[in-house]
Every structure is written in structure tokens, then in C-alpha cells.
Design an enzyme around this catalytic site. Structure first.
Site, PDB file in Angstrom:
ATOM      1  CB  CYS A   1       9.340   7.587   0.557  1.00 26.17           C
ATOM      2  SG  CYS A   1       9.018   9.299  -1.332  1.00 26.17           S
TER       3      CYS A   1
ATOM      4  NE  ARG B   1      10.080   2.632   1.867  1.00 28.69           N
ATOM      5  CZ  ARG B   1       9.289   1.727   2.320  1.00 28.69           C
ATOM      6  NH1 ARG B   1       9.425   0.727   2.588  1.00 28.69           N
ATOM      7  NH2 ARG B   1       7.928   2.729   2.791  1.00 28.69           N
TER       8      ARG B   1
ATOM      9  CD1 TRP C   1       7.975   5.651  -7.076  1.00 30.52           C
ATOM     10  CD2 TRP C   1       5.593   6.458  -6.309  1.00 30.52           C
ATOM     11  NE1 TRP C   1       6.731   5.558  -8.150  1.00 30.52           N
ATOM     12  CE2 TRP C   1       5.738   6.106  -7.293  1.00 30.52           C
ATOM     13  CE3 TRP C   1       4.810   7.300  -5.424  1.00 30.52           C
ATOM     14  CZ2 TRP C   1       4.321   6.793  -7.932  1.00 30.52           C
ATOM     15  CZ3 TRP C   1       3.759   7.902  -5.955  1.00 30.52           C
ATOM     16  CH2 TRP C   1       3.175   6.711  -6.939  1.00 30.52           C
TER      17      TRP C   1
ATOM     18  CG  ASN D   1       7.515   7.298   3.764  1.00 34.91           C
ATOM     19  OD1 ASN D   1       7.849   5.547   3.603  1.00 34.91           O
ATOM     20  ND2 ASN D   1       6.873   7.061   2.159  1.00 34.91           N
ATOM     21  N   GLY D   2       5.337   9.799   2.755  1.00 36.34           N
ATOM     22  CA  GLY D   2       4.378   9.601   3.093  1.00 36.34           C
ATOM     23  C   GLY D   2       3.368  10.734   2.584  1.00 36.34           C
TER      24      GLY D   2
ATOM     25  CD  GLU E   1       1.706 -11.330 -11.744  1.00 35.37           C
ATOM     26  OE1 GLU E   1       0.638  -9.968 -11.448  1.00 35.37           O
ATOM     27  OE2 GLU E   1       2.892 -10.904 -11.311  1.00 35.37           O
TER      28      GLU E   1
ATOM     29  CE  LYS F   1       5.906  -9.398 -12.366  1.00 42.76           C
ATOM     30  NZ  LYS F   1       4.695  -9.661 -11.324  1.00 42.76           N
TER      31      LYS F   1
ATOM     32  CD  GLU G   1       4.535  -4.797 -12.182  1.00 46.13           C
ATOM     33  OE1 GLU G   1       3.984  -4.596 -11.210  1.00 46.13           O
ATOM     34  OE2 GLU G   1       4.379  -6.621 -12.462  1.00 46.13           O
TER      35      GLU G   1
ATOM     36  CG  HIS H   1     -17.481 -11.313 -24.999  1.00 49.54           C
ATOM     37  ND1 HIS H   1     -19.417 -11.906 -25.890  1.00 49.54           N
ATOM     38  CD2 HIS H   1     -17.710 -12.987 -24.925  1.00 49.54           C
ATOM     39  CE1 HIS H   1     -19.340 -13.178 -26.005  1.00 49.54           C
ATOM     40  NE2 HIS H   1     -18.583 -13.559 -25.052  1.00 49.54           N
TER      41      HIS H   1
ATOM     42  CE  LYS I   1       9.124  -6.041  -3.858  1.00 45.78           C
ATOM     43  NZ  LYS I   1       8.179  -6.628  -4.733  1.00 45.78           N
TER      44      LYS I   1
END
Ligand code: G6P
Length: 620
Positions: free
Chosen positions: A2, A27, A74, A100-101, A493, A497, A500, A516, A615
Site C-alpha cells: 500500500c 507498493r 495491496w 497502510n498496515g 533465485e 524470478k 514471480e 532425492h 515490492k
């Protein structure tokens, strides 16, 4: 998570708010809205969807004034509908807020307010705050038996905040005080931009760039009252605060796309520069060590350290894994990498000889912040490896190292990752030279590090090759990413990527662990990405490649230029320049970033704003 903006001054408020929301869209981008002060009421425009849709709505139904607040969401509580978008009005529209929160006790507050007759239009936790402010405002006004003034509005906010559990950054407008914005924070960031006869408010400094470079970072439990010619800040328990004005050193070009179609691509191509920035001024050639100025611990204190804990989330956690290998190899320091979300609730045996580092691009990630505060509470020095100057973690840490990577706007982290790895290499060198690492070894590491911007430039030349490979593989729905030692975190990573931004299922594994479990997934429809540059235990990884080939699994390899053996086995090879093992994560990440970028484009995904992500994750 947010984004909040606010403006009070002489400019056209809708333009300032909408531009600010565009800049904060990373955000959260589920919905957006603005509330603007009109002569006798507060006008709200809000829409589910991106800020662009809100802009269209404002074009159709313009609202103008010089005071307003805005929000890009968000979603946490309630779906992404127009009603759930912020701003929310309290009472009968006497107050408008953006938040925001997360308000943890919203359910019981909501029930109490409903019993008192307040009508809720949304499913959000935020609307509870709006009604609660309206309720306290009415109560205070009755007590004073006068029209509410700024002091009454402030009191209503204070009484409300006393009843909230959770985290918040809040900005509020009051119908009765048209020339005032009140903002408060606890846990979620807020920065005030100070101009001449105007003030800006935002979740981070990006909306202020181009307007003012003078900023005040609001601290937890502070409340700011902004009027066109005055800014008053007070701490909720200790009273009035003398604001400390700091100077931003960002310029508009840092947050503009330039010739690139997406921020992610721009940031991938910025890596030669961002790595050079992370290294600048940080070599002591004479002593064969790094210059790390900001740890705020003496050399003697650092020598007594016998353990390091690195804590982070997401991509930063992967950088931490590379850091673990580096610190153990160069400094012989036992190192653990903890998910911040786990560390904050665990009680691991950290002693006064343990160095705790939080690794974070944004400096605002709620879990990382909470883990850091938990360690601080127990008396441990807490240090940060952080990109955003002035962020909460940067300010609360006892010391740390900045990345100097410049703003990273694409939601999927790219340049921040390589800068974190670069800084961790410097840190390992620095701590290593205080221990067992020899002068010639230190000199050699410095020499290799200095070549990295150039090596990354070379690595970026694989772009066209990666585009062709992305074309060939973009329709596959499962991928494995495999690497060993320094390239195991690179595999993690690379898989992250792809997940995402392309929404493709991908798993990263240490190449040898494949036997395994994940090997059961291998078939003609499951390509494996092997990160297999020359050096280290490359022959072992080559054997793992053979095992995948034997089961008809397509193999894409990231390998050193001219490696005939890898070329013989793999279906497709992307080459990277030859560097020492511990620097391979830097060059090998480049093709993986580019691959996920191109696959996402080919699949029609929004590269810079992937679904469901944000983000800066400022909620738990
Ligand atoms: C979010 C972002 C990731 C990032 C993670 C940690 O999930 O989408 O790209 O790695 O947060 O963020 P930080 O700012 O603490 O590095």
C-alpha cells in the site's frame, strides 16, 4: 505494501496525488483512490484496478483543490472492489483516511461501532479507523460544545490510535478543518516533503522527487499536523518533536524508464553501474581489505564476533545464502541465514558475540523489521544491509552498509540482489582480513571484485541468446533450477524470478539433492536450468546434467564461455564470463533474470507489476 500520498499547498492537488500514486504503485496495485477537500465536503474518487483507471475516473469527474490524500492498495482485508478501495470516510463523511498496515483488533472495534449505529460500506480494517476517528471527533465536539478545530481533530486521532492494535501509517482529512492534514505512524513508513508554503506526504520519498529534496522521516508513534505554512510533529508519549530535515539525493532520472520498456529490464541493465556504486570507495588496496565505515563497532569488537546471523525475506534471503558461503569461506565465521518471519518468533541462542545483519532492499519489510527489533530488544547489536536511505530499518539499525543501487522499482528484485551479494563479499573480505585471510588472498579478492562491473557488462551480452531460448521454452509449465555451492542460491533465485513474474511453477534445488525427490518430476515437459560454470565441483554438476538427460529432461545450461563439455550435453547453453567461484552468483544471475523477463513478456504477464505481489511488504 500500500502506498500513501498527501499534499497541502498551492498546486493542483489531483495532479500531485495521481503522479505520486503512479510512483508508489510498486507498493500495491489492486485499487487506488483520492480524497480531496472541497468547500463544504470531502470528495472521494476511487476505483478497483491500477492508478491509470483512477486517473481516467478523475478525468471524467474532476475534483480540484489544494489539499488531498491518496492511496494505492495491496489488499489485505476484503476483495479488490471499488468499495474496499481507500480513502474511507468516517461517520457521515466528516473525516477521510488512507491507511497502510493492518489493524489486528478491527473485528471487535467494528462490532462496537456497529452497535453504536455506524454503517460500514467495506470489508476493510481501515474503515473501522475512519469511523472511530469520527466517533471520537463527535465525542470531543460535544465536550467542547464548539465546532471541531485542529486541536479537537488531533485529539480524536490520538484517542483512536490508543485503541488500535497492529501497524499503521495513516493520513486524515477533516471536513471541519479544510486546511489541515494529520498523519501518524506506527510500523508503516511515512515521509514528509517540505516545500515553500507546501508539504507532501508519502510512504517513501519517490513521490517527492522533483518537488523538494528536503524531507522529514516520521518516526514510530509520531503524529504530524500539516497546514500550508506550518508543520508540527509530536511524539505520542513524549510530546513535541523538533523535526530533523534531511536532504534527498535522488533525481527524477533515477525513477524514469528512459528508453527501456520496463523497469525490470532497465534495472537488469543498470547492474554494471549499481555494482560499481556498491564497490566505490570501499577498497583499502594498501591493506588488502575492504573499507566498511558504518558498522559502528570497533575493530576489537568485530574481532570477538564468533557467529553471524543474516536475516531477510525473499530475494534478500537468497543474497544472505550467498553471504553465508562467503563469510564461512573468507572469515571462517559460522553463519546462519534465517527467514525473518521465522526468526521474529523463535528464540535462537544469539550471544553478545553474534553479529546480526538484516538484509533488505526497501528497509521496510515488516518481518525483517520485526526480527531486527526482536534482536535489539535482547541487546544484540543489529546491523543492516539496505538500499533505501532513510528507511525504517536503515534508521533503526545500530549500523550498516548501504547498497547505493538507486531506486529499484520493478517488483521483482534484480539489481538489489547483485548489490547485496557485492556488499556481502566486501563484508566477508573485511571480517576475513581481521582473522585468517592473508594479505595476498585479500589483494586477489579486491582485484577480482574490481573487474566485476566489466564482467557484468559482458554477461549482459547474452541478452539476444536468452531471448531465443525464452521463445523456445516459454510454453513449458514446470522448471527445475539446479546449482551447487555458490550457485545453489542462484538456482533458488532463478526459480523465484520465474515464479514471480511468469507465474510458472519452478523449483530451485542443490543439484545433487535432485536425486532425492525432484528427479521424479523430470520428463520431456520439465526443463532443468543448470547453473554450471567452470570451477569448483563442476564435474559433479555435469553428472547431474547427464542424469536429467538420461530421463529425457530438456537441459538449459548457464556455463562459462567455450565449455565444450557442457555444450555437448545441454540442449541450450547461455554463456557467461569466467570469474572465480565466489563471484559466479553475480554473473550467473544475469541470464536467469533476463530469461524470466522474456518468458513473462511472451506469456503476456505484467512484468513490473506481477499479480498478487508488492515490492515492499509492510504487513506480516
Ligand atoms: C517482496 C518483494 C521481493 C523482495 C522481498 C524482500 O516480496 O517482492 O522482491 O525480495 O519483498 O524485500 P526487501 O525490501 O526486504 O529486500
Amino acid at each position: 505494501m500500500c502506498g500513501i500520498v498527501g499534499y497541502i499547498g498551492f498546486r493542483s492537488v489531483s495532479d500531485v496525488l495521481l503522479e505520486g500514486l503512479h510512483r508508489l504503485e510498486y507498493r500495491g496495485y489492486d485499487s487506488a483512490g483520492i480524497a480531496v477537500m472541497q468547500e463544504d465536503h470531502i470528495a472521494v474518487r476511487k476505483r478497483a484496478g491500477r492508478v491509470n483507471e483512477l486517473s481516467q475516473a478523475v478525468k471524467l469527474h474532476p475534483v480540484e483543490s489544494k489539499v488531498g490524500i491518496g492511496h494505492t492498495r495491496w489488499a489485505t482485508h476484503g476483495e479488490t472492489t471499488d468499495e474496499n478501495s481507500h480513502p474511507h470516510l468516517g461517520g457521515n463523511g466528516e473525516v477521510a483516511i488512507v491507511h497502510n498496515g493492518v489493524i489486528e483488533n478491527y473485528d471487535s472495534l467494528r462490532n462496537q461501532l456497529m452497535e453504536m449505529g455506524y454503517v460500514f460500506k467495506s470489508q476493510t480494517d481501515t474503515e473501522v479507523v475512519a469511523h472511530l476517528i469520527a466517533h471520537h471527533l463527535a465525542e470531543q465536539t460535544r465536550l467542547d460544545s464548539e465546532e471541531p478545530c485542529v486541536a479537537t481533530c488531533l485529539r480524536a486521532i490520538e484517542l483512536t490510535l490508543d485503541r488500535l492494535k497492529g501497524t499503521f501509517g495513516i493520513c486524515a482529512l477533516f471536513q471541519s478543518c479544510p486546511e489541515t492534514i494529520i498523519a501518524a505512524r506506527s510500523g508503516s513508513p511515512l515521509v514528509i516533503g517540505v516545500g515553500k508554503d507546501e508539504f507532501f506526504l508519502a510512504s517513501d520519498a519517490s513521490p517527492l522527487i522533483g518537488y523538494t529534496s528536503d524531507v522529514v522521516y516520521l518516526a514510530d508513534n509520531e503524529i504530524a499536523v500539516l497546514e500550508p505554512n506550518s508543520m508540527k510533529i509530536a511524539h505520542r508519549t513524549t510530546g513535541s518533536v523538533q523535526p530533523s530535515i534531511q536532504t534527498l539525493d535522488q533525481v527524477s532520472a533515477d525513477i524514469e524508464l528512459g528508453d527501456f520498456p520496463h523497469y525490470m529490464l532497465k534495472e537488469i541493465f543498470e547492474q554494471p553501474q549499481s555494482i560499481a556504486n556498491a564497490l566505490r570507495g570501499r577498497f583499502d588496496d594498501g591493506e588488502g581489505t575492504a573499507v566498511i565505515g558504518g558498522l559502528n563497532l570497533t575493530a576489537q569488537q568485530l574481532r570477538t564476533i564468533d557467529r553471524v546471523v543474516l536475516t531477510a525475506c525473499g530475494t534478500s534471503w537468497h543474497a544472505g545464502l550467498v553471504g553465508e558461503y562467503l563469510l564461512e569461506e573468507f572469515a571462517r565465521l559460522p553463519t546462519e541465514v534465517e527467514y525473518a518471519s521465522e526468526l521474529r518468533y523463535r528464540n535462537p541462542p544469539i550471544t553478545d558475540r553474534t553479529l546480526v545483519f538484516s538484509i533488505t532492499q526497501s528497509g521496510e519489510t515488516a518481518d525483517t523489521l520485526a526480527a531486527m527489533r526482536e534482536c535489539k530488544r535482547k541487546g544484540h547489536p543489529t546491523l543492516a544491509i539496505c538500499n533505501v536511505v532513510g528507511s525504517t530499518i536503515a534508521r533503526e539499525a545500530d549500523g550498516g552498509i548501504y547498497l547505493h543501487a538507486g531506486p529499484e522499482i520493478g517488483v521483482a528484485s534484480t539489481k538489489a540482489f547483485t548489490s547485496q551479494v557485492t556488499v556481502l563479499t566486501l563484508l566477508a573480505l573485511y571480517l576475513g582480513r581481521m582473522r585468517h585471510l592473508s594479505y595476498p588472498a585479500g589483494k586477489r579478492i579486491i582485484k577480482q571484485l574490481k573487474m566485476m562491473p566489466e564482467k557484468i557488462e559482458e554477461a549482459l551480452k547474452c541478452h539476444e541468446q536468452v531471448q531465443e531460448i525464452a521463445d523456445k521454452y516459454s510454453q513449458f509449465n514446470n522448471f527445475l533450477y539446479l546449482g551447487r555451492l555458490y550457485n545453489f542460491p542462484v538456482a533458488l533465485e532463478g526459480a523465484l524470478k520465474l515464479k514471480e513474474i511468469s507465474y510458472i511453477h519452478a523449483e530451485g534445488y542443490p543439484a545433487a539433492e535432485m536425486k532425492h525427490g525432484p528427479i521424479a518430476l523430470v520428463d520431456e515437459q520439465t526443463p532443468s536450468f543448470f547453473i554450471v560454470p567452470r570451477g569448483g565441483i563442476q564435474p559433479k554438476v555435469i553428472s547431474n546434467m547427464e542424469e536429467v538427460k538420461a530421463r529425457k529432461g530438456p537441459v538449459i545450461a548457464v556455463a562459462t564461455e567455450g565449455d565444450r563439455e557442457v555444450e555437448r550435453i545441454a540442449d541450450d547453453v547461455i554463456t557467461v564470463p569466467d570469474v572465480e567461484d565466489y563471484l559466479q552468483p553475480l554473473v550467473c544471475s544475469i541470464p536467469l533474470q533476463l530469461f524470466s523477463y522474456h518468458v513473462a513478456l511472451l506469456r503476456g504477464c505484467n512484468v513490473d507489476r506481477p499479480r498478487n505481489l508488492a515490492k515492499s511488504v509492510t504487513v506480516e
